[in-house]
Design an enzyme around this catalytic site. Structure first.
Site, PDB file in Angstrom:
ATOM      1  N   SER A   1       0.901  -1.336   0.028  1.00 49.86           N
ATOM      2  CA  SER A   1      -0.022   0.061  -0.143  1.00 49.86           C
ATOM      3  C   SER A   1       0.884   1.354  -0.048  1.00 49.86           C
ATOM      4  O   SER A   1       1.976   1.274   0.507  1.00 49.86           O
ATOM      5  CB  SER A   1      -0.838  -0.008   1.230  1.00 49.86           C
ATOM      6  OG  SER A   1      -1.490   1.346   1.381  1.00 49.86           O
TER       7      SER A   1
ATOM      8  N   TYR B   1      -0.886  -0.722  10.690  1.00 48.43           N
ATOM      9  CA  TYR B   1      -1.148  -1.122   8.978  1.00 48.43           C
ATOM     10  C   TYR B   1      -0.042  -0.600   8.143  1.00 48.43           C
ATOM     11  O   TYR B   1       0.598  -1.294   7.320  1.00 48.43           O
ATOM     12  CB  TYR B   1      -2.496  -0.498   8.702  1.00 48.43           C
ATOM     13  CG  TYR B   1      -2.872  -0.735   7.226  1.00 48.43           C
ATOM     14  CD1 TYR B   1      -3.311  -1.945   6.686  1.00 48.43           C
ATOM     15  CD2 TYR B   1      -2.705   0.211   6.334  1.00 48.43           C
ATOM     16  CE1 TYR B   1      -3.626  -2.189   5.179  1.00 48.43           C
ATOM     17  CE2 TYR B   1      -2.885   0.169   4.878  1.00 48.43           C
ATOM     18  CZ  TYR B   1      -3.431  -1.115   4.279  1.00 48.43           C
ATOM     19  OH  TYR B   1      -3.618  -1.369   3.064  1.00 48.43           O
TER      20      TYR B   1
HETATM   21  N1  LIG Z   1      -8.717  -0.544  -0.659  1.00 47.48           N
HETATM   22  C1  LIG Z   1      -7.618   0.004  -0.697  1.00 47.48           C
HETATM   23  O1  LIG Z   1      -7.902   1.346  -0.773  1.00 47.48           O
HETATM   24  C2  LIG Z   1      -6.385  -0.524  -0.512  1.00 47.48           C
HETATM   25  C3  LIG Z   1      -5.294   0.360  -0.694  1.00 47.48           C
HETATM   26  C4  LIG Z   1      -3.798  -0.106  -0.520  1.00 47.48           C
HETATM   27  C5  LIG Z   1      -3.789  -1.484  -0.329  1.00 47.48           C
HETATM   28  N2  LIG Z   1      -4.890  -2.123  -0.237  1.00 47.48           N
HETATM   29  C6  LIG Z   1      -4.552  -3.648   0.300  1.00 47.48           C
HETATM   30  O2  LIG Z   1      -5.278  -4.415  -0.824  1.00 47.48           O
HETATM   31  C7  LIG Z   1      -5.315  -5.723  -0.533  1.00 47.48           C
HETATM   32  C8  LIG Z   1      -6.876  -6.042  -0.457  1.00 47.48           C
HETATM   33  O3  LIG Z   1      -7.616  -5.061   0.105  1.00 47.48           O
HETATM   34  P1  LIG Z   1      -9.139  -4.625  -0.161  1.00 47.48           P
HETATM   35  O4  LIG Z   1      -9.576  -3.310  -0.104  1.00 47.48           O
HETATM   36  O5  LIG Z   1      -9.538  -5.590  -1.178  1.00 47.48           O
HETATM   37  O6  LIG Z   1      -9.923  -5.496   1.142  1.00 47.48           O
HETATM   38  P2  LIG Z   1     -11.030  -6.232   1.363  1.00 47.48           P
HETATM   39  O7  LIG Z   1     -12.311  -6.037   0.402  1.00 47.48           O
HETATM   40  O8  LIG Z   1     -11.361  -6.154   2.802  1.00 47.48           O
HETATM   41  O9  LIG Z   1     -10.791  -7.659   1.174  1.00 47.48           O
HETATM   42  C9  LIG Z   1      -9.491  -8.286   2.005  1.00 47.48           C
HETATM   43  C10 LIG Z   1      -9.367  -9.657   1.361  1.00 47.48           C
HETATM   44  O10 LIG Z   1      -8.367 -10.493   2.362  1.00 47.48           O
HETATM   45  C11 LIG Z   1      -9.201 -11.661   2.747  1.00 47.48           C
HETATM   46  N3  LIG Z   1      -8.518 -11.741   4.472  1.00 47.48           N
HETATM   47  C12 LIG Z   1      -8.609 -11.061   5.232  1.00 47.48           C
HETATM   48  N4  LIG Z   1      -7.980 -11.781   6.346  1.00 47.48           N
HETATM   49  C13 LIG Z   1      -7.452 -12.928   5.767  1.00 47.48           C
HETATM   50  C14 LIG Z   1      -6.668 -14.049   6.434  1.00 47.48           C
HETATM   51  N5  LIG Z   1      -6.504 -14.076   7.841  1.00 47.48           N
HETATM   52  N6  LIG Z   1      -6.582 -15.123   5.696  1.00 47.48           N
HETATM   53  C15 LIG Z   1      -6.679 -14.874   4.373  1.00 47.48           C
HETATM   54  N7  LIG Z   1      -7.634 -13.902   3.811  1.00 47.48           N
HETATM   55  C16 LIG Z   1      -7.894 -12.874   4.381  1.00 47.48           C
HETATM   56  C17 LIG Z   1     -10.712 -11.464   3.006  1.00 47.48           C
HETATM   57  O11 LIG Z   1     -11.432 -12.685   2.529  1.00 47.48           O
HETATM   58  P3  LIG Z   1     -11.917 -13.575   3.820  1.00 47.48           P
HETATM   59  O12 LIG Z   1     -12.527 -12.695   4.777  1.00 47.48           O
HETATM   60  O13 LIG Z   1     -12.802 -14.398   3.087  1.00 47.48           O
HETATM   61  O14 LIG Z   1     -10.659 -14.530   4.421  1.00 47.48           O
HETATM   62  C18 LIG Z   1     -10.707 -10.506   1.663  1.00 47.48           C
HETATM   63  O15 LIG Z   1     -10.962 -11.333   0.358  1.00 47.48           O
HETATM   64  C19 LIG Z   1      -5.107  -5.611   1.315  1.00 47.48           C
HETATM   65  O16 LIG Z   1      -3.834  -6.119   1.247  1.00 47.48           O
HETATM   66  C20 LIG Z   1      -5.055  -3.916   1.225  1.00 47.48           C
HETATM   67  O17 LIG Z   1      -4.046  -3.755   2.242  1.00 47.48           O
HETATM   68  C21 LIG Z   1      -6.181  -1.800  -0.408  1.00 47.48           C
END
Ligand SMILES: NC(=O)c1ccc[n+]([C@@H]2O[C@H](COP(=O)([O-])OP(=O)(O)OC[C@H]3O[C@@H](n4cnc5c(N)ncnc54)[C@H](OP(=O)(O)O)[C@@H]3O)[C@@H](O)[C@H]2O)c1
Length: 258
Positions: free
Chosen positions: A149, A162
């Site tokens: 991120s 985070y």
């Molecule tokens: N959205 C943003 O603005 C943003 C910005 C920068 C970086 N990111 C990064 O992008 C990635 C995806 O984020 P997102 O925005 O798509 O979030 P999200 O919609 O909350 O998705 C998170 C995913 O991670 C899985 N997960 C969570 N804990 C887990 C665990 N213990 N074991 C295996 N899977 C797990 C969840 O699936 P289950 O609950 O089914 O396990 C879900 O599929 C993250 O690493 C986040 O830090 C996001």
């Protein structure tokens, strides 16, 4: 040109594929012809998505859902065993994307929260990357994309655990790139800025959306498909001389002067 960016027929594991960015990236790779493995804790969700993506694929689409819990190390090798059973080989592409966030003042981060964030985002992602690397090293082929991120590059308030976990993942990527190049494994970091997903809701809930948008030169949050180009570049042979790179997709947010 099409061949250069092709992932057709390659086995691609996407973690955190049950929602948000991971779900989108898995669907995008499936549409591009990859054999996609969707991993998450919610097995029923990823299995349903895998069936849908396989049915939607143009030709011999094949997708698989596997259970993976980054906080439970035992689930990591078994997920890779399942992939090898299904496809007869380890993945060529890993999108190491699963992660969680916690929004609170530094002073209010308790021990349980710190452990949960580090165990998932850092220790869990480390274990997945290590397992993938061991298996990719056996076949001398692999591209690993660690989804960190821009929070790991700049200094965001209220996200201390985070931000540290993501900074650690960026450093891990670089060390891996250094040590794995001779196994023909490339390792790069994809750093999204602010994208509207379930994770982003924490920002909206804390009324910081307007303040964030003012700091993004392009004046909008990212949409999951804004990641498509960077993902394909890193996953395919188009990125063959890229390893240890940090690719930001953030509308210019990290350039902000405020
Ligand atoms: N959205 C943003 O603005 C943003 C910005 C920068 C970086 N990111 C990064 O992008 C990635 C995806 O984020 P997102 O925005 O798509 O979030 P999200 O919609 O909350 O998705 C998170 C995913 O991670 C899985 N997960 C969570 N804990 C887990 C665990 N213990 N074991 C295996 N899977 C797990 C969840 O699936 P289950 O609950 O089914 O396990 C879900 O599929 C993250 O690493 C986040 O830090 C996001």
């Amino acid at each position: 040109m099409e061949d250069l960016f092709s992932v057709r027929g390659r086995v691609a594991l996407v973690t955190g594929a049950s929602s948000g960015l991971g779900r989108h990236m898995a669907e995008f790779l499936a549409r591009a012809g990859a054999k996609v493995v969707l991993a998450a804790r919610r097995l029923e969700v990823v299995e349903e998505l895998a069936s849908k993506f396989a049915a939607d694929a143009r030709d011999d689409g094949a997708s698989l859902g596997v259970h993976l819990d980054l906080a439970d190390p035992g689930t990591v090798p078994s997920a890779f065993d399942r992939i090898e059973q299904a496809f007869g080989r380890p993945p060529q592409i890993l999108v190491n994307n699963a992660g969680i966030i916690h929004f609170a003042k530094f002073l209010d981060h308790d021990d349980e929260t710190i452990s949960r964030i580090f165990d998932t985002n850092l220790k869990g992602s480390f274990a997945v990357a290590r397992e993938a690397s061991r298996r990719m090293a056996g076949v001398k082929e692999g591209s690993i994309i660690n989804v960190a991120s821009t929070a790991g590059l700049r200094t965001p308030g209220f996200l201390s655990a985070y931000a540290v976990s993501k900074a650690g993942l960026i450093q891990l990527t670089q060390v891996m790139a250094l040590e794995l190049a001779h196994h023909n494994i490339r390792v790069n970091t994809l750093c999204p800025g602010n994208f509207v997903t379930g994770m982003h809701q924490v920002m909206a809930d804390n009324n910081v959306d307007d303040a964030i948008i003012k700091r993004i030169p392009q004046r909008r949050f990212g949409r999951p498909d804004d990641l498509d180009g960077a993902l394909l570049l890193l996953a395919s042979d188009a990125g063959r001389y890229m390893t240890g790179s940090v690719v930001k997709v953030d509308g210019g947010q990290t350039l902000s002067w405020l």
